[in-house]
Design an enzyme around this catalytic site. Structure first.
Site, PDB file in Angstrom:
ATOM      1  N   CYS B 104       0.795  -1.163  -0.024  1.00  8.15           N
ATOM      2  CA  CYS B 104      -0.036  -0.163  -0.011  1.00  8.15           C
ATOM      3  C   CYS B 104       0.786   1.465  -0.007  1.00  8.15           C
ATOM      4  O   CYS B 104       0.234   2.412  -0.056  1.00  8.15           O
ATOM      5  CB  CYS B 104      -1.158  -0.034   1.206  1.00  8.15           C
ATOM      6  SG  CYS B 104      -0.243  -0.059   2.812  1.00  8.15           S
ATOM      7  N   LYS B 105       2.310   1.231   0.411  1.00 12.00           N
ATOM      8  CA  LYS B 105       3.268   2.415   0.190  1.00 12.00           C
ATOM      9  C   LYS B 105       2.412   3.473   0.861  1.00 12.00           C
ATOM     10  O   LYS B 105       2.784   4.553   0.166  1.00 12.00           O
ATOM     11  CB  LYS B 105       3.385   2.674  -1.372  1.00 12.00           C
ATOM     12  CG  LYS B 105       4.102   1.321  -1.980  1.00 12.00           C
ATOM     13  CD  LYS B 105       4.653   1.432  -3.361  1.00 12.00           C
ATOM     14  CE  LYS B 105       5.377   0.335  -3.873  1.00 12.00           C
ATOM     15  NZ  LYS B 105       4.568  -0.736  -4.222  1.00 12.00           N
ATOM     16  N   ARG B 106       2.076   3.091   2.101  1.00  8.01           N
ATOM     17  CA  ARG B 106       1.446   4.648   2.667  1.00  8.01           C
ATOM     18  C   ARG B 106       2.902   5.438   3.322  1.00  8.01           C
ATOM     19  O   ARG B 106       3.821   4.909   3.711  1.00  8.01           O
ATOM     20  CB  ARG B 106       0.519   4.184   3.772  1.00  8.01           C
ATOM     21  CG  ARG B 106      -0.665   3.768   3.482  1.00  8.01           C
ATOM     22  CD  ARG B 106      -1.125   4.531   2.426  1.00  8.01           C
ATOM     23  NE  ARG B 106      -2.818   4.067   2.238  1.00  8.01           N
ATOM     24  CZ  ARG B 106      -3.262   3.312   1.152  1.00  8.01           C
ATOM     25  NH1 ARG B 106      -2.374   2.776   0.366  1.00  8.01           N
ATOM     26  NH2 ARG B 106      -4.493   3.077   1.230  1.00  8.01           N
TER      27      ARG B 106
END
Lengths: 295, 295
Positions: B104-106
């Site tokens: 999700c590369k938050r």
């Protein structure tokens, strides 16, 4: 197709304030009357209260402020139901005449970035979102492409205000420039080369700039003359409106300052008139930030 | 509380393969029989087909592969219903005995990062997620804190493989190091200082490393000796298993290679035996990547 930058500047002109309210609602900070009777483990009831509060905030601020920024993180923690509320609030805010920014800081490359762009800028989504530019143009272009087709905008993270941001963003490169200045020059290239400039002369490719150093702000202002800056943190650290002047161009345009807690939590929990307190705080925000425009 | 790195390495040992399947499903690539009769504007029917396909993929791969990585973007574009499916698939994969990574590369700072961390690593969420480290430690610490409490892990983006990644990630700094090497040294600090190291000697703070240059991979391997690398792109650009050797430590550990399309789309659309094709491709992936461990 409308141009996002033109729309945003027209909304700022119409409300005479270059400010936006940041809606980052947490259950614990809601007015007592909305929290009353909700059990702490009841996620649905907590989210319902957040929805009631958020809708009331939108109604209260819509006639005063040009823009609302809604932070995805505060809804994602309620999973699918939270994401549904996030989408609903953005649509309802737009229906009230507010410009909307989805603060979701997405970033990836290739097909994944296309999917994020479709998710957050396609169809019934906000007028603009925040994105992360660490990937270079490949990571930004899919967002630009969808934004261009849909008449929307992006704000690329350039400099954040947290204490440790400097550890990466301020590292000095061989050419003498800091890392965030390299990102800024990339943003400026994209902003000017990608056909996103409106009749106002401003681009729909903006930048998130949150340095608290006026000299840095002025330097970044020169480095990205055609980008609108989204500047978070107004009111949070007790800064004065005039501290935000360096983010603006000499034409009194080019920045949108965001205030969150100082507006949406401008009440004491037990106050029966919490809505009135929010209205007054929003009006104060508008009046104070209108003053920046005379610089 | 289990340690994510230890769990991951045990799962790799048990399946004798340091690989994961990347589940990034798009409707257009599904087998004909699942797409048949679905109108292109019917988002619910499209998502239903994606769910049917994804569940079948999980069943097919669970006995062969140690880990599945599910990409949030491909579900977010279906909004709340997509996010519900994403959560369900992660839970079902874990129930099948798979380790799960939420791609999700938050990334954000302060309270917002805490909310993202709660959303994606708290409660019933994947064993680990991918995060963006552009913010420095303030942006990473909230994820580390939740991961530590929950016995989970994070993979911090260090170097991506897209052509324009170099424009920011490879800029050379005054000290002669590239920007992504600065990020790598930060990751190594966090990986070793934050009490996330397991009995295996590996940390639950890993790195996404996708350079296609073997010398760069070897250098980053030395720079982050205790971090497990998540290495996307296996099979996509026709690379051989031996090309991935530099991502591993001399102990044959320390990397997890991810293959997506070469497994989940290992069929021609009209094939009645698409499930068999996926199984064979997954078995081939396991056998090939098992070979890397002998280097």
């Amino acid at each position: 197709m409308p141009n996002f930058a033109d729309q945003l500047l027209a909304a700022i002109d119409a409300k005479q304030s270059p400010a936006c309210v940041a809606l980052d609602p947490v259950f614990e900070s809601l007015p007592d009357e909305l929290r009353s009777g909700v059990r702490s483990e009841d996620q649905s009831a907590r989210l319902l209260a957040i929805g009631t509060f958020s809708r009331r905030v939108l109604e209260l601020i819509a006639q005063h402020i040009p823009v609302v920024k809604i932070n995805s993180a505060y809804f994602e923690c309620y999973h699918a139901d939270g994401v549904r509320l996030y989408d609903e609030l953005l649509a309802e805010a737009a229906a009230m005449g507010l410009m909307t920014i989805g603060d979701c800081k997405r970033g990836d490359v290739g097909h994944t970035a296309e999917m994020y762009a479709t998710a957050h800028l396609g169809g019934l989504t906000p007028h603009a979102i925040t994105i992360n530019g660490y990937f270079g143009l490949d990571g930004v272009k899919p967002f630009i492409d969808v934004a261009q087709t849909a008449g929307k905008g992006v704000f690329v993270l350039v400099r954040t205000s947290n204490p440790s941001a400097a550890a990466i963003q301020d590292v000095v490169t061989e050419g003498g420039r800091k890392v965030h200045e390299i990102v800024a020059s990339q943003v400026n290239e994209w902003a000017t080369d990608r056909g996103m400039t409106g009749i106002s002369g401003y681009s729909s490719i903006g930048a998130v700039v949150a340095t608290r150093n006026p000299a840095d702000a002025a330097r970044l202002r020169k480095a990205m003359p055609n980008s609108i800056f989204l500047v978070p943190g107004y009111g949070a650290q007790g800064g004065k409106a005039s501290d935000f002047a360096p983010y603006f161009n000499p034409d009194s345009r080019g920045a949108l300052v965001a205030a969150g807690r100082s507006v949406i939590y401008a009440f004491s929990g037990a106050s029966p008139n919490w809505a009135g307190c929010i209205t007054v705080a929003c009006q104060r925000l508008c009046a104070e930030t209108a003053g920046i425009l005379s610089f």
